[in-house]
Design a protein around this motif. Structure first.
Motif, mmCIF file in Angstrom:
data_model
loop_
_atom_site.group_PDB
_atom_site.id
_atom_site.type_symbol
_atom_site.label_atom_id
_atom_site.label_comp_id
_atom_site.label_asym_id
_atom_site.label_seq_id
_atom_site.Cartn_x
_atom_site.Cartn_y
_atom_site.Cartn_z
ATOM 1 N N ILE A 60 0.536 -1.201 -0.181
ATOM 2 C CA ILE A 60 -0.878 -0.082 -0.097
ATOM 3 C C ILE A 60 1.114 1.167 0.727
ATOM 4 C CG2 ILE A 60 -1.711 1.490 0.882
ATOM 5 C CD1 ILE A 60 -2.878 -1.090 2.577
ATOM 6 N N PHE A 61 0.713 2.084 -1.007
ATOM 7 C CA PHE A 61 1.282 3.383 -0.744
ATOM 8 C C PHE A 61 0.077 4.643 -1.145
ATOM 9 C CE2 PHE A 61 2.876 7.241 -3.895
ATOM 10 C CZ PHE A 61 3.770 7.884 -2.549
ATOM 11 N N ASN A 62 0.634 5.205 -0.418
ATOM 12 C CA ASN A 62 -1.004 6.795 -0.463
ATOM 13 C C ASN A 62 0.966 7.986 -0.636
ATOM 14 O OD1 ASN A 62 -3.676 7.961 -0.036
ATOM 15 N ND2 ASN A 62 -2.873 8.963 1.333
ATOM 16 N N ARG A 63 0.253 9.163 -1.079
ATOM 17 C CA ARG A 63 0.901 10.150 -0.618
ATOM 18 C C ARG A 63 1.076 10.557 0.839
ATOM 19 N NH1 ARG A 63 -0.154 15.389 -0.677
ATOM 20 N NH2 ARG A 63 -2.231 15.123 -1.110
ATOM 21 N N THR A 64 -0.072 10.604 1.353
ATOM 22 C CA THR A 64 -0.211 11.175 3.136
ATOM 23 C C THR A 64 0.092 9.656 3.217
ATOM 24 O OG1 THR A 64 -1.021 12.594 2.327
ATOM 25 C CG2 THR A 64 -0.906 11.786 4.729
ATOM 26 N N THR A 65 1.243 9.073 4.382
ATOM 27 C CA THR A 65 1.942 7.652 4.893
ATOM 28 C C THR A 65 0.699 7.205 5.751
ATOM 29 O OG1 THR A 65 4.265 8.053 3.872
ATOM 30 C CG2 THR A 65 3.597 6.744 5.657
ATOM 31 N N LYS A 66 0.188 8.308 7.150
ATOM 32 C CA LYS A 66 -0.604 8.483 7.554
ATOM 33 C C LYS A 66 -2.127 7.234 6.926
ATOM 34 C CE LYS A 66 -2.314 10.307 11.998
ATOM 35 N NZ LYS A 66 -4.242 9.772 11.402
ATOM 36 N N ARG A 67 -2.165 7.915 6.791
ATOM 37 C CA ARG A 67 -3.729 7.371 6.001
ATOM 38 C C ARG A 67 -3.292 5.872 5.620
ATOM 39 N NH1 ARG A 67 -7.634 10.452 2.000
ATOM 40 N NH2 ARG A 67 -8.096 11.610 3.467
ATOM 41 N N GLU B 154 6.647 4.323 1.878
ATOM 42 C CA GLU B 154 6.648 5.051 1.310
ATOM 43 C C GLU B 154 7.247 6.200 1.113
ATOM 44 O OE1 GLU B 154 8.718 6.754 5.067
ATOM 45 O OE2 GLU B 154 8.044 5.846 6.585
ATOM 46 N N GLU B 155 7.847 4.866 -0.522
ATOM 47 C CA GLU B 155 7.482 5.629 -1.286
ATOM 48 C C GLU B 155 7.459 4.888 -2.906
ATOM 49 O OE1 GLU B 155 10.439 7.622 -2.224
ATOM 50 O OE2 GLU B 155 10.198 8.309 -0.057
ATOM 51 N N LEU B 156 6.688 5.284 -3.745
ATOM 52 C CA LEU B 156 6.388 4.911 -4.730
ATOM 53 C C LEU B 156 6.740 3.772 -5.682
ATOM 54 C CD1 LEU B 156 3.511 5.177 -6.452
ATOM 55 C CD2 LEU B 156 4.705 6.748 -7.864
ATOM 56 N N GLY B 157 7.869 4.894 -5.914
ATOM 57 C CA GLY B 157 9.003 3.840 -6.746
ATOM 58 C C GLY B 157 9.376 2.298 -5.590
ATOM 59 N N GLU B 158 9.582 1.768 -4.551
ATOM 60 C CA GLU B 158 9.752 0.458 -3.751
ATOM 61 C C GLU B 158 8.513 0.157 -4.160
ATOM 62 O OE1 GLU B 158 10.147 -0.872 0.910
ATOM 63 O OE2 GLU B 158 10.066 1.659 0.276
ATOM 64 N N GLY B 159 7.298 0.754 -4.555
ATOM 65 C CA GLY B 159 5.740 -0.296 -3.733
ATOM 66 C C GLY B 159 5.745 -0.947 -5.103
ATOM 67 N N ASP C 74 -8.162 13.135 -10.144
ATOM 68 C CA ASP C 74 -7.596 14.031 -10.732
ATOM 69 C C ASP C 74 -6.767 13.492 -11.985
ATOM 70 O OD1 ASP C 74 -5.313 15.590 -10.044
ATOM 71 O OD2 ASP C 74 -6.856 16.324 -9.479
ATOM 72 N N ASP C 75 -6.895 13.871 -12.828
ATOM 73 C CA ASP C 75 -5.982 13.680 -14.543
ATOM 74 C C ASP C 75 -4.935 13.972 -13.671
ATOM 75 O OD1 ASP C 75 -7.939 13.440 -16.826
ATOM 76 O OD2 ASP C 75 -8.923 14.519 -15.438
ATOM 77 N N GLN C 76 -4.516 14.699 -13.285
ATOM 78 C CA GLN C 76 -3.128 15.493 -13.436
ATOM 79 C C GLN C 76 -2.263 14.541 -11.833
ATOM 80 O OE1 GLN C 76 -1.413 18.182 -14.828
ATOM 81 N NE2 GLN C 76 0.037 17.031 -13.568
ATOM 82 N N ALA C 77 -3.235 14.160 -11.323
ATOM 83 C CA ALA C 77 -2.185 13.751 -10.005
ATOM 84 C C ALA C 77 -1.720 11.778 -10.242
ATOM 85 C CB ALA C 77 -3.658 13.062 -8.970
ATOM 86 N N ILE C 78 -2.855 11.325 -11.089
ATOM 87 C CA ILE C 78 -2.563 9.885 -12.228
ATOM 88 C C ILE C 78 -1.725 9.981 -12.883
ATOM 89 C CG2 ILE C 78 -4.435 10.293 -13.876
ATOM 90 C CD1 ILE C 78 -2.812 6.917 -11.963
ATOM 91 N N THR C 79 -1.569 11.419 -13.835
ATOM 92 C CA THR C 79 -0.377 11.719 -14.496
ATOM 93 C C THR C 79 0.712 11.660 -13.945
ATOM 94 O OG1 THR C 79 -1.835 12.485 -16.023
ATOM 95 C CG2 THR C 79 0.937 12.938 -16.790
ATOM 96 N N ASP C 80 1.028 12.527 -12.918
ATOM 97 C CA ASP C 80 2.180 12.283 -12.166
ATOM 98 C C ASP C 80 2.574 11.208 -11.479
ATOM 99 O OD1 ASP C 80 2.346 15.206 -12.815
ATOM 100 O OD2 ASP C 80 1.418 16.113 -10.887
ATOM 101 N N THR C 81 2.047 10.091 -11.346
ATOM 102 C CA THR C 81 1.713 9.672 -10.229
ATOM 103 C C THR C 81 2.382 8.536 -11.817
ATOM 104 O OG1 THR C 81 -0.138 9.375 -8.610
ATOM 105 C CG2 THR C 81 0.958 7.560 -9.140
ATOM 106 N N ILE C 82 2.399 8.327 -12.330
ATOM 107 C CA ILE C 82 2.835 7.104 -13.583
ATOM 108 C C ILE C 82 3.812 7.857 -14.245
ATOM 109 C CG2 ILE C 82 2.598 5.945 -15.780
ATOM 110 C CD1 ILE C 82 0.389 4.825 -13.956
ATOM 111 N N SER C 83 3.763 9.219 -14.111
ATOM 112 C CA SER C 83 4.911 8.993 -14.658
ATOM 113 C C SER C 83 6.762 9.089 -13.395
ATOM 114 C CB SER C 83 5.076 10.552 -14.736
ATOM 115 O OG SER C 83 6.003 11.847 -14.993
#
Length: 577
Positions: free
Chosen positions: A33-40, A57-62, A75-84
């Motif tokens: 599980i990864f979330n931008r806010t780790t506490k969540r 805690e790091e997207l790349g690790e997951g 939203d579109d920007q959030a998923i675009t940034d995540t995939i990038s």
């Protein structure tokens, strides 16, 4: 060997979907599980079966550790940034499954990006509310290469969802295309329910009677949303179920698709306009169900008051539309301040408000309504009254000069001009009102940070509100309002010897385009001394006065945060005593 799964994004939908993957997905490895806010993420992990999930805690690790990566972003920007970001590592052979609600063009771009890096992509947006995500009752829409879709299906029906819509071997964007159009059905449903409840409430049928019909004829989502509207769920939550920002994003995508092929979606346009009011009033905390609030609470003059809601969380805010304004009735008579004061009395009685503990804020004409109410019924119902930028007399008189009276409408001639403009070109009158009431328009300063676009949006916002009322009715009401001299009444009702215990705060502005600050501040002396004069403001007594410079006649709308702080300070200071 079963694949390693990862989940990215824990919004209202993602949390429930993630939970069901862990509990029903028959996983032989802990879900990453990864979330931008780790506490969540850690908070969710604490609620899941022990040992069935792991937080990174790091997207790349997951991404590096997973074979199938589910994403569910807002939203579109959030998923675009995540995939990038995910593409920065070695992703060859991995399968990305995106459950986000985005524009079909965005889905196409995501699929292309993923495939260019040697990975695979399936779109899997879902239909259903957060409660359905929690209960595993979503409808999953799957699109992409069939062999890839088949790898995702074991985690859809019976795990995260109750059903699947299978677009195998169709472009991934077909799934989000359907999702965007499908969400307009939800948006239109809420709009229809909101309009129906508003009409039922105002016309005398009653919301309960309408709900009985809805429950009988339209069980399911219609009934669920009807319950939310009636219960006020949309303004009680710390976090919206279907946030206004996301709803407007979906509406924008739908209108973009429609415009591209020459189709008109009038219902969506109307609903989006109401959502814009909710967004302006409540920001990101607004909920799609707040359209109901926009119809009977946020229209007319009440719209601008509702921007105070996020800043006064421990207060119940009642902001009615005055008769002749907004969504209220437009009668042929009753355009008198005293009639509006009686309406206030009727409303308070209808709501069974606790007399003696009510705080009322009157702005402009609203001050006169409160003065009239106090004269008719005494001010005993109110513990605190806040009067915003209104002098006790608009017109000039022998003992009331331009140093105190209204700067624009202050005699018979100026009133006649206003009424003529309202009758022949009401929009011109509305625009002139906006110019006088916003500080950056009436008294601009180099430090004002208002763009030309913001100024245009502000003007449109207020002009659109004004158009919901009746122009000739406004003119007749103004004739009554400008002729009334409240000085003796205020002294008699609130002043020494009146027996009044109501605390009063007067807010004036040095940048008001309607009154010199001395006009409204005269109310302070009338309350404290039973008289007024030009010798200054006496703050010793039940009334206090303050002059602001961060807004004009509509200071409560221009900076609702600062205005709310002023209100809280006034109320807290009195409570401490």
């Amino acid at each position: 060997m079963a694949p390693q799964l990862a989940w990215i994004g824990l919004g209202n939908m993602g949390r429930g979907m993630c939970k069901n993957l862990v509990e029903k997905g028959d996983l032989d490895k802990p879900l990453i599980i990864f979330n931008r806010t780790t506490k969540r993420a850690t908070d969710l992990q604490a609620k899941l079966p022990k040992g069935k999930s792991t937080v990174v805690e790091e997207l790349g690790e997951g991404v590096a550790k997973a074979d199938i990566i589910f994403t569910c972003l807002g939203d579109d920007q959030a998923i675009t940034d995540t995939i990038s970001t995910a593409m920065k590592g070695d992703v060859k052979g991995k399968l990305f499954v995106d459950c986000s609600t985005v524009h079909p063009d965005t889905t196409d771009k995501l699929a292309k990006t993923v495939e260019e890096h040697g990975a695979h992509f399936v779109a899997c947006p879902v239909f259903g509310a957060p409660a359905m995500a929690e209960g595993g009752q979503l409808v999953c829409v799957l699109a992409g290469q069939k062999s890839l879709v088949d790898k995702v299906k074991p985690y859809c029906k019976g795990v995260m969802g109750r059903a699947e819509i299978d677009f195998s071997d169709q472009a991934p964007s077909k799934a989000t295309h359907l999702k965007i159009i499908g969400n307009t059905f939800v948006l239109n449903m809420v709009e229809t329910l909101s309009e129906g409840h508003a009409l039922a409430e105002k016309s005398g049928l009653g919301s309960e009677n309408l709900h009985n019909f809805i429950e009988t004829m339209f069980p399911g989502p219609y009934t669920a949303y009807s319950i939310r509207l009636m219960g006020g769920d949309y303004y009680k939550r710390d976090e919206p179920l279907f946030g206004v920002d996301l709803a407007r994003k979906d509406a924008k995508h739908a209108l973009n698709l429609a415009n591209a092929c020459g189709v008109k979606m009038r219902d969506v346009e109307v609903a989006d306009a109401h959502l814009a009011e909710v967004q302006n009033a409540q920001g990101s905390k607004g909920d799609i169900a707040s359209i109901y609030g926009a119809l009977h609470g946020f229209t007319g003059s009440s719209t601008v008051f509702s921007s105070l809601l996020p800043h006064l969380p421990n207060h119940r805010l009642i902001a009615p539309d005055l008769r002749g304004h907004g969504a209220s009735i437009k009668p042929a008579s009753g355009y008198h301040v005293a009639r509006l004061a009686m309406d206030l009395q009727n409303l308070m009685a209808h709501l069974s408000l606790n007399h003696g503990s009510i705080t009322a804020i009157g702005t402009s004409l609203g001050c006169a309504i409160l003065w009239s109410y106090a004269e008719l019924f005494t001010p005993a119902a109110f513990s605190h009254l806040i009067f915003v930028d209104q002098a006790p007399l608009q017109n000039y008189a022998l003992d009331w000069s331009s140093a105190y009276g209204n700067l624009g409408c202050n005699d018979a001639a100026s009133l006649a001009t206003m009424q003529a403009t309202l009758a022949t070109d009401p929009e011109k009158a509305y625009r002139a009102t906006v110019a006088a009431c916003l500080a950056y328009r009436s008294h601009p300063l180099p430090t004002d940070r208002v763009s030309a676009q913001q100024a245009a949006d502000d003007e449109k916002f207020f002009v659109d509100i004004a158009k919901r009322g009746m122009a000739t009715w406004y003119g007749k009401l103004m004739a009554d309002h400008t002729a009334l001299d409240w000085r003796d009444s205020i002294a008699h009702t609130f002043g020494p010897g009146s027996g009044s215990k109501t605390k009063v705060l007067v807010v004036a502005s040095e940048r008001s385009g309607c009154f010199p600050a001395a006009g409204p501040l005269a109310v302070v002396r009338l309350v404290n001394e039973g008289k007024w004069d030009a010798s200054g403001v006496e703050n010793e007594g039940l009334a206090k006065g303050v002059v602001v410079d961060w807004g004009g006649h509509w200071c409560y709308w221009e900076d609702p945060k600062k205005f709310s702080e002023l209100v809280r300070f006034f109320l807290d200071a009195e409570e401490e005593k």
